[in-house]
Motif scaffolding. Structure first.
Motif, short mmCIF file in Angstrom:
data_model
loop_
_atom_site.label_atom_id
_atom_site.label_comp_id
_atom_site.label_asym_id
_atom_site.label_seq_id
_atom_site.Cartn_x
_atom_site.Cartn_y
_atom_site.Cartn_z
N GLU A 265 -14.89 -10.58 -4.37
CA GLU A 265 -14.36 -11.63 -3.53
C GLU A 265 -13.07 -11.08 -2.87
OE1 GLU A 265 -14.20 -15.48 -5.22
OE2 GLU A 265 -16.24 -15.65 -5.85
N PHE A 266 -12.11 -10.48 -3.75
CA PHE A 266 -10.67 -10.09 -3.51
C PHE A 266 -10.91 -9.17 -2.28
CE2 PHE A 266 -6.90 -7.19 -4.03
CZ PHE A 266 -6.02 -8.02 -3.84
N SER B 139 -14.21 -9.26 -14.29
CA SER B 139 -15.26 -9.87 -13.46
C SER B 139 -15.50 -9.23 -12.22
CB SER B 139 -14.99 -11.24 -13.03
OG SER B 139 -15.78 -11.95 -11.99
N CYS C 64 -12.56 -3.84 -14.74
CA CYS C 64 -12.10 -5.20 -14.55
C CYS C 64 -13.02 -6.18 -15.26
CB CYS C 64 -12.60 -5.55 -12.96
SG CYS C 64 -14.43 -5.44 -12.77
N ASP D 190 -5.19 -5.95 -7.88
CA ASP D 190 -6.28 -6.69 -7.79
C ASP D 190 -6.50 -7.49 -8.99
OD1 ASP D 190 -7.68 -5.13 -9.74
OD2 ASP D 190 -8.76 -3.80 -8.10
N PRO D 191 -7.53 -8.37 -8.94
CA PRO D 191 -7.82 -9.23 -10.14
C PRO D 191 -7.93 -8.79 -11.29
CG PRO D 191 -8.89 -9.99 -8.12
CD PRO D 191 -8.29 -8.54 -7.48
N ASP E 8 -17.38 -10.02 -9.68
CA ASP E 8 -17.60 -11.18 -8.70
C ASP E 8 -16.15 -11.43 -8.08
OD1 ASP E 8 -20.37 -11.13 -8.63
OD2 ASP E 8 -20.33 -12.86 -10.52
N GLU E 9 -15.15 -11.53 -8.98
CA GLU E 9 -13.97 -11.85 -8.85
C GLU E 9 -13.13 -10.72 -7.88
OE1 GLU E 9 -10.44 -12.31 -11.73
OE2 GLU E 9 -11.13 -14.59 -11.34
#
Length: 188
Positions: A20-21, A14, A12, A111-112, A16-17
């Motif tokens: 959160e997801f 991030s 990924c 996901d992000p 952190d992103e």
């Protein structure tokens, strides 16, 4: 050998992103590390996913994927959809992140980080006819390849040909056709 555990390690941009997801979906952050390299571990019941940060990573070109086998994919879908609606006001069905609606063969979460998390039944249902096969092919084309127009063409052709499919199979195919039309901006 017994009691082996395999946990996917997914890239990924991030952590952190991504954290959160997954918290939105009902996961708990088990571990987070920023140095010397970014690393994240999340868990929901017996589902464990781990992520590593990759600077400059482009989620739209990701080919990372994993399967989550569950007894009832619809139950997990409802839990994920509840969290997504609470944060976004709706279930995101296109772009990154997104989640497809559940079908007999499961659903997909992107996901992000661009990772494709496929939630499937532990014991898949057998394919009974051409409409079900066409639906599975259309889901794969639209979900895995982003080929919504081609998926729509396959599905509409099968709906026209497979007049003897059960009402449940036709309803599921029509529901996905409506989803494809919505993704393509062709549905009122």
């Amino acid at each position: 050998m017994a009691n082996e555990v395999t946990i996917p390690l997914l890239p990924c941009a991030s952590i952190d992103e991504v954290a959160e997801f997954y918290v939105m979906l009902g996961f708990t952050v088990v571990y987070r590390q920023y140095r010397p390299s970014a690393y994240l571990s999340v868990r929901r019941e017996e589902i464990n996913l781990h992520f590593f940060g990759l600077p400059g990573y482009d989620p739209s070109s990701s080919c990372s994927s994993c399967l989550i086998q569950v007894e009832d994919p619809r139950e997990l879908y409802e839990a994920f959809a509840y969290g997504m609606r609470a944060v976004y006001g709706k279930v995101l069905v296109s772009g990154i992140p997104r989640m497809t609606r559940p079908r007999r063969d499961g659903f997909l979460v992107v996901d992000p980080g661009g990772n494709w998390i496929r939630v499937v039944p532990a014991v898949p249902e057998p394919v009974r006819n051409g409409l079900t096969r066409a639906l599975r092919n259309a889901v794969t084309l639209a979900g895995s390849h982003g080929a919504e127009r081609q998926a729509l063409k396959i599905l509409e052709g099968a709906l026209a040909r497979e007049v003897h499919a059960s009402e449940d199979e036709r309803a599921e195919a029509l529901e996905f056709r409506d989803e494809l039309l919505e993704r393509l901006g062709l549905h009122g």
